[in-house]
Write a protein that holds these residues in place. Structure first.
Motif, mmCIF file in Angstrom:
data_model
loop_
_atom_site.group_PDB
_atom_site.id
_atom_site.type_symbol
_atom_site.label_atom_id
_atom_site.label_comp_id
_atom_site.label_asym_id
_atom_site.label_seq_id
_atom_site.Cartn_x
_atom_site.Cartn_y
_atom_site.Cartn_z
ATOM 1 N N THR A 205 56.931 179.983 14.980
ATOM 2 C CA THR A 205 56.367 179.399 13.746
ATOM 3 C C THR A 205 54.995 178.793 14.038
ATOM 4 O O THR A 205 54.039 179.013 13.289
ATOM 5 C CB THR A 205 57.318 178.306 13.197
ATOM 6 N N VAL A 206 54.913 178.049 15.134
ATOM 7 C CA VAL A 206 53.636 177.403 15.504
ATOM 8 C C VAL A 206 52.583 178.474 15.832
ATOM 9 O O VAL A 206 51.451 178.416 15.335
ATOM 10 C CB VAL A 206 53.844 176.440 16.705
ATOM 11 N N VAL A 207 52.972 179.456 16.654
ATOM 12 C CA VAL A 207 52.020 180.496 17.064
ATOM 13 C C VAL A 207 51.546 181.300 15.843
ATOM 14 O O VAL A 207 50.342 181.519 15.662
ATOM 15 C CB VAL A 207 52.665 181.430 18.127
ATOM 16 N N ILE B 108 45.076 175.725 21.586
ATOM 17 C CA ILE B 108 45.942 175.419 22.746
ATOM 18 C C ILE B 108 47.258 174.804 22.262
ATOM 19 O O ILE B 108 47.254 173.887 21.430
ATOM 20 C CB ILE B 108 45.243 174.433 23.714
ATOM 21 N N ILE B 109 48.355 175.336 22.800
ATOM 22 C CA ILE B 109 49.681 174.775 22.502
ATOM 23 C C ILE B 109 50.236 174.211 23.812
ATOM 24 O O ILE B 109 50.298 174.919 24.810
ATOM 25 C CB ILE B 109 50.650 175.852 21.958
ATOM 26 N N ILE B 110 50.607 172.934 23.770
ATOM 27 C CA ILE B 110 51.224 172.321 24.960
ATOM 28 C C ILE B 110 52.740 172.440 24.832
ATOM 29 O O ILE B 110 53.317 172.106 23.791
ATOM 30 C CB ILE B 110 50.801 170.838 25.096
ATOM 31 N N ILE B 111 53.378 172.968 25.888
ATOM 32 C CA ILE B 111 54.846 173.069 25.923
ATOM 33 C C ILE B 111 55.301 172.281 27.148
ATOM 34 O O ILE B 111 54.984 172.649 28.270
ATOM 35 C CB ILE B 111 55.294 174.538 26.037
ATOM 36 N N THR B 112 56.018 171.183 26.921
ATOM 37 C CA THR B 112 56.289 170.266 28.037
ATOM 38 C C THR B 112 57.622 169.532 27.925
ATOM 39 O O THR B 112 58.187 169.432 26.829
ATOM 40 C CB THR B 112 55.145 169.226 28.113
ATOM 41 N N THR B 113 58.063 169.025 29.073
ATOM 42 C CA THR B 113 59.265 168.174 29.065
ATOM 43 C C THR B 113 58.901 166.738 28.648
ATOM 44 O O THR B 113 59.776 165.951 28.342
ATOM 45 C CB THR B 113 59.899 168.112 30.482
ATOM 46 N N GLU B 114 57.603 166.439 28.642
ATOM 47 C CA GLU B 114 57.145 165.079 28.272
ATOM 48 C C GLU B 114 57.217 164.941 26.751
ATOM 49 O O GLU B 114 56.280 165.279 26.036
ATOM 50 C CB GLU B 114 55.698 164.840 28.732
ATOM 51 N N GLY C 188 51.514 180.370 12.789
ATOM 52 C CA GLY C 188 50.700 179.482 11.956
ATOM 53 C C GLY C 188 49.254 179.455 12.449
ATOM 54 O O GLY C 188 48.316 179.547 11.656
ATOM 55 N N ILE C 189 49.083 179.363 13.748
ATOM 56 C CA ILE C 189 47.729 179.339 14.328
ATOM 57 C C ILE C 189 47.056 180.698 14.146
ATOM 58 O O ILE C 189 45.891 180.768 13.744
ATOM 59 C CB ILE C 189 47.783 178.931 15.822
ATOM 60 N N LEU C 190 47.793 181.774 14.392
ATOM 61 C CA LEU C 190 47.199 183.120 14.226
ATOM 62 C C LEU C 190 46.814 183.366 12.764
ATOM 63 O O LEU C 190 45.789 183.980 12.483
ATOM 64 C CB LEU C 190 48.182 184.201 14.680
ATOM 65 N N GLY C 191 47.625 182.849 11.853
ATOM 66 C CA GLY C 191 47.351 183.023 10.415
ATOM 67 C C GLY C 191 46.117 182.278 9.974
ATOM 68 O O GLY C 191 45.415 182.693 9.047
ATOM 69 N N ASN C 192 45.818 181.168 10.628
ATOM 70 C CA ASN C 192 44.659 180.348 10.249
ATOM 71 C C ASN C 192 43.361 180.812 10.895
ATOM 72 O O ASN C 192 42.294 180.297 10.571
ATOM 73 C CB ASN C 192 44.903 178.891 10.640
ATOM 74 N N LYS C 193 43.478 181.762 11.850
ATOM 75 C CA LYS C 193 42.253 182.174 12.575
ATOM 76 C C LYS C 193 41.345 183.040 11.704
ATOM 77 O O LYS C 193 41.808 183.814 10.905
ATOM 78 C CB LYS C 193 42.630 182.932 13.843
ATOM 79 N N GLY D 66 48.153 164.332 24.270
ATOM 80 C CA GLY D 66 47.872 165.770 24.318
ATOM 81 C C GLY D 66 47.031 166.223 23.132
ATOM 82 O O GLY D 66 46.062 166.971 23.289
ATOM 83 N N LEU D 67 47.390 165.746 21.946
ATOM 84 C CA LEU D 67 46.643 166.134 20.743
ATOM 85 C C LEU D 67 45.241 165.516 20.746
ATOM 86 O O LEU D 67 44.273 166.141 20.307
ATOM 87 C CB LEU D 67 47.408 165.733 19.480
ATOM 88 N N ALA D 68 45.149 164.280 21.272
ATOM 89 C CA ALA D 68 43.838 163.621 21.331
ATOM 90 C C ALA D 68 42.873 164.365 22.247
ATOM 91 O O ALA D 68 41.660 164.390 22.006
ATOM 92 C CB ALA D 68 44.010 162.180 21.810
ATOM 93 N N LEU D 69 43.418 164.988 23.285
ATOM 94 C CA LEU D 69 42.560 165.752 24.203
ATOM 95 C C LEU D 69 42.061 167.058 23.579
ATOM 96 O O LEU D 69 41.152 167.691 24.096
ATOM 97 C CB LEU D 69 43.322 166.063 25.496
ATOM 98 N N GLY D 70 42.717 167.455 22.498
ATOM 99 C CA GLY D 70 42.238 168.663 21.795
ATOM 100 C C GLY D 70 43.256 169.770 21.657
ATOM 101 O O GLY D 70 42.917 170.871 21.195
ATOM 102 N N ALA D 71 44.516 169.496 22.040
ATOM 103 C CA ALA D 71 45.544 170.528 21.849
ATOM 104 C C ALA D 71 45.820 170.689 20.348
ATOM 105 O O ALA D 71 45.731 169.719 19.595
ATOM 106 C CB ALA D 71 46.825 170.137 22.568
ATOM 107 N N ASN D 72 46.130 171.919 19.936
ATOM 108 C CA ASN D 72 46.400 172.168 18.520
ATOM 109 C C ASN D 72 47.851 171.886 18.141
ATOM 110 O O ASN D 72 48.147 171.587 16.993
ATOM 111 C CB ASN D 72 46.070 173.620 18.170
#
Lengths: 125, 274
Positions: A116-118, A81-87, A120-125, A96-102
């Motif tokens: 880059t983030v996406v 999960i990737i969080i994209i936010t104004t926060e 990176g995650i696809l490469g690690n799967k 967000g990360l503590a709840l389990g976002a990657n």
């Protein structure tokens, strides 16, 4: 070509279009859009996804609740999960990360950073 | 009894035999000498040839080394040029990526702005663009009432109750930007704020149709992660000045015409009934 299924959860049509625009640059990408957390859970129950990209501030069910529910669901708990936010404050990121976002990307997003983030995650799967 | 001496003829014969053998031996020696001379001459010839060949080979190898050294220098130079080109391409790639990102933002923003004829939806889309694409935390959209010459907030995000709901045309930073039609950008670091000052906004963008101002977008505070305005932000401001104005104006006209149409239709229905 491998297929990559993305679930973009955003209440803003502008952001949904912008994120989808960026993700389409990944070969084999297939994008499904959801307006809020409830809509996302419905789509998760019918389709398999490689990554969920979610906003936090949304009506009906917010992004943090969605992250928490996905992580507690044995069928979906391993989906990145990737969080994209104004926060953008550090405590928001930690929460967000503590709840389990990657990953946690503050808005306004840069396409290159998101890819880059996406990738990176696809490469690690 | 005393031995009788050999006759002289026998001695001569013996001498002749020894002499003959000596002659034969001499002949053999001469032949052997001839063979050796021939061999020495042969060897001298071979040695001379080898020297010539050796000198030729050394010269040839020296030339080859020189050629290879030149080639090596040329390859190093070519490598340097290719490396420079590579760096140049990498920089160009970053520029193109950034340009691509900017164009995507502008395309999505203008696409969304013109995707509706509903006034409230247009306002919502402008709010989304200013918040998500530019990164503003506190901002408002004000529309100009041409009868009262007053700018009134029609939509806002994150603003406190102390913010003024309306401003006279020509009054303060907002009113002046609306009157002149020129965008206002406060000088200095946009994040250099202790608190939000609603009298001194960061940015005021007049919404214009040609030279006619119909309202303004006013930004007071940026998101905590937004450190400065980038080139695309200024492009977005410029795009919003024109496209947000036409989107708001056309949706307002459409809403008015829809209302008028409904009224006329009601009249027509009434007349039909009579």
């Amino acid at each position: 070509m491998p297929e990559h299924n993305f679930l973009v959860v955003e209440d803003s049509p502008t952001m949904r279009q912008l994120i989808s625009f960026a993700l389409k640059r990944i070969p084999g990408s297939k994008i499904v859009e959801a307006n809020d957390g409830i809509d996302a859970l419905k789509k998760l129950s019918t389709q398999k996804f490689d990554i969920i990209l979610t906003d936090i501030n949304m009506p009906i069910m917010d992004g943090l609740k969605l992250v928490s529910m996905v992580r507690n669901d044995p069928a979906h708990k391993t989906i990145p999960i990737i969080i994209i936010t104004t926060e953008g404050a550090e405590e928001d990121r930690k929460r967000g990360l503590a709840l389990g976002a990657n990953a946690y990307i503050p808005k306004p997003i840069q396409t290159a950073d998101l890819l880059t983030v996406v990738n990176g995650i696809l490469g690690n799967k | 009894m005393e031995k009788e001496p050999a006759p002289i003829s026998k001695k001569v014969e013996e001498f002749l035999q020894v002499f003959k053998k000596g002659e034969e031996f001499t002949q053999e020696l001469l032949k052997e000498n001839e063979k050796l001379r021939y061999r020495v001459a042969q060897l001298e010839e071979v040695t001379k040839f080898s020297d010539r060949e050796g000198t030729y080979k050394v010269h040839s190898m020296e030339e080859r080394i020189k050629f290879l050294e030149d080639e090596n220098r040329s390859l190093i130079e070519r490598y340097r040029v290719v490396e420079e080109e590579n760096k140049d391409f990498a920089n160009r790639y970053i520029e193109v990526e950034s340009e691509n990102n900017n164009l995507a933002n502008l395309y999505v923003a203008s696409y969304q702005l013109h995707s509706t004829l509903d006034f409230n939806e247009s306002l919502k889309i402008i709010l989304e663009i200013v918040m998500n694409l530019i990164g503003a935390e506190e901002f408002s959209i004000m529309m100009l009432d041409e009868k009262t010459n007053e700018l009134t907030i029609v939509a806002q995000e994150g603003m406190g109750p102390e913010a003024r709901a309306s401003v006279k045309l020509g009054e303060g930073t907002i009113g002046n930007a609306a009157r002149s039609g020129e965008s206002f950008y406060r000088e200095g670091d946009p994040t250099d704020l202790v608190g939000v000052d609603y009298l001194h906004p960061l940015v005021v963008i007049p919404l214009k149709i040609k030279d006619h101002v119909i309202g303004v977008i006013v930004i007071y505070k940026l998101l905590v992660q937004k450190q400065e305005f980038s080139n695309v932000d200024y492009e977005l401001f410029s795009m919003l000045a024109g496209h947000a104005a036409t989107a708001l104006f056309s949706s307002k006209l459409y809403s008015q015409s829809e209302r008028k149409l409904t009224t006329i239709q009601s009249f027509l229905d009434l007349l039909k009934e009579k």
